[in-house]
Motif scaffolding. Structure first.
Motif, PDB file in Angstrom:
ATOM      1  N   GLU A 270      62.502 -26.444  19.932  1.00 57.65           N
ATOM      2  CA  GLU A 270      61.754 -25.820  18.841  1.00 57.65           C
ATOM      3  C   GLU A 270      60.264 -25.955  19.125  1.00 57.65           C
ATOM      4  O   GLU A 270      59.793 -27.014  19.520  1.00 57.65           O
ATOM      5  N   VAL A 271      59.534 -24.864  18.941  1.00 62.20           N
ATOM      6  CA  VAL A 271      58.085 -24.876  19.144  1.00 62.20           C
ATOM      7  C   VAL A 271      57.392 -24.474  17.847  1.00 62.20           C
ATOM      8  O   VAL A 271      57.977 -23.782  17.012  1.00 62.20           O
ATOM      9  N   SER A 272      56.128 -24.891  17.696  1.00 58.25           N
ATOM     10  CA  SER A 272      55.429 -24.592  16.451  1.00 58.25           C
ATOM     11  C   SER A 272      54.038 -24.005  16.672  1.00 58.25           C
ATOM     12  O   SER A 272      53.225 -24.002  15.772  1.00 58.25           O
ATOM     13  N   SER A 273      53.776 -23.527  17.888  1.00 57.90           N
ATOM     14  CA  SER A 273      52.501 -22.846  18.125  1.00 57.90           C
ATOM     15  C   SER A 273      52.715 -21.729  19.135  1.00 57.90           C
ATOM     16  O   SER A 273      53.642 -21.773  19.952  1.00 57.90           O
ATOM     17  N   THR A 274      51.850 -20.736  19.077  1.00 59.19           N
ATOM     18  CA  THR A 274      51.948 -19.613  20.006  1.00 59.19           C
ATOM     19  C   THR A 274      51.799 -20.099  21.440  1.00 59.19           C
ATOM     20  O   THR A 274      52.533 -19.666  22.334  1.00 59.19           O
ATOM     21  N   GLU A 275      50.883 -21.020  21.658  1.00 53.70           N
ATOM     22  CA  GLU A 275      50.652 -21.539  23.016  1.00 53.70           C
ATOM     23  C   GLU A 275      51.896 -22.269  23.538  1.00 53.70           C
ATOM     24  O   GLU A 275      52.307 -22.067  24.677  1.00 53.70           O
ATOM     25  N   ALA A 276      52.501 -23.115  22.714  1.00 56.48           N
ATOM     26  CA  ALA A 276      53.710 -23.838  23.131  1.00 56.48           C
ATOM     27  C   ALA A 276      54.847 -22.863  23.411  1.00 56.48           C
ATOM     28  O   ALA A 276      55.612 -23.050  24.359  1.00 56.48           O
ATOM     29  N   LEU A 277      54.951 -21.813  22.601  1.00 56.68           N
ATOM     30  CA  LEU A 277      56.003 -20.815  22.805  1.00 56.68           C
ATOM     31  C   LEU A 277      55.802 -20.103  24.138  1.00 56.68           C
ATOM     32  O   LEU A 277      56.731 -19.969  24.919  1.00 56.68           O
ATOM     33  N   LYS A 278      54.574 -19.672  24.401  1.00 58.23           N
ATOM     34  CA  LYS A 278      54.299 -18.970  25.658  1.00 58.23           C
ATOM     35  C   LYS A 278      54.548 -19.867  26.861  1.00 58.23           C
ATOM     36  O   LYS A 278      55.095 -19.422  27.866  1.00 58.23           O
ATOM     37  N   GLN A 279      54.190 -21.142  26.775  1.00 59.88           N
ATOM     38  CA  GLN A 279      54.440 -22.085  27.877  1.00 59.88           C
ATOM     39  C   GLN A 279      55.931 -22.267  28.105  1.00 59.88           C
ATOM     40  O   GLN A 279      56.392 -22.312  29.240  1.00 59.88           O
ATOM     41  N   SER A 280      56.685 -22.358  27.032  1.00 59.89           N
ATOM     42  CA  SER A 280      58.129 -22.543  27.137  1.00 59.89           C
ATOM     43  C   SER A 280      58.790 -21.316  27.764  1.00 59.89           C
ATOM     44  O   SER A 280      59.707 -21.441  28.571  1.00 59.89           O
ATOM     45  N   ILE A 281      58.323 -20.134  27.406  1.00 58.40           N
ATOM     46  CA  ILE A 281      58.872 -18.893  27.954  1.00 58.40           C
ATOM     47  C   ILE A 281      58.502 -18.750  29.420  1.00 58.40           C
ATOM     48  O   ILE A 281      59.333 -18.421  30.261  1.00 58.40           O
TER      49      ILE A 281
END
Length: 102
Positions: free
Chosen positions: A2-13
């Motif tokens: 689970e991610v809670s920021s746009t930056e964390a989401l983009k890094q995970s993707i």
């Protein structure tokens, strides 16, 4: 994951060739049902990296990707959207859609 920021989401993707991004909001009843379906699909044999994200914390991402409603599942290959699902019909439907995009 689970991610809670746009930056964390983009890094995970960006760290994975195949990513399934499940977007939801906590107060959405349909999202709660879809989330349970996603938990089952994630445990089945498949090659996607699963990411869950509360869309309330990602307004820029929602606007950038024209997310129309939740729940929403984005299937990405090399960070490029391959398919988008808004109607989580059943676990077999989601699983078949994921495996055909692998």
């Amino acid at each position: 994951m689970e991610v809670s920021s746009t930056e964390a989401l983009k890094q995970s993707i960006d760290g994975h060739t195949l990513a399934a991004v499940y977007l939801y909001t906590p107060m959405c009843g349909t999202c709660q049902v879809a989330g349970k379906m996603m938990d089952v699909v994630e445990k089945l044999p498949q090659s996607f990296h699963f990411v869950k994200a509360n869309l309330n914390y990602l307004p820029e991402y929602a606007e950038e990707h024209s997310i129309e409603s939740v729940p929403c599942l984005l299937l990405l290959k090399d960070s490029v959207e391959q398919e988008r699902i808004y109607a989580f019909q059943s676990v077999p439907f989601i699983y078949e859609t994921i495996t055909k995009n692998a």
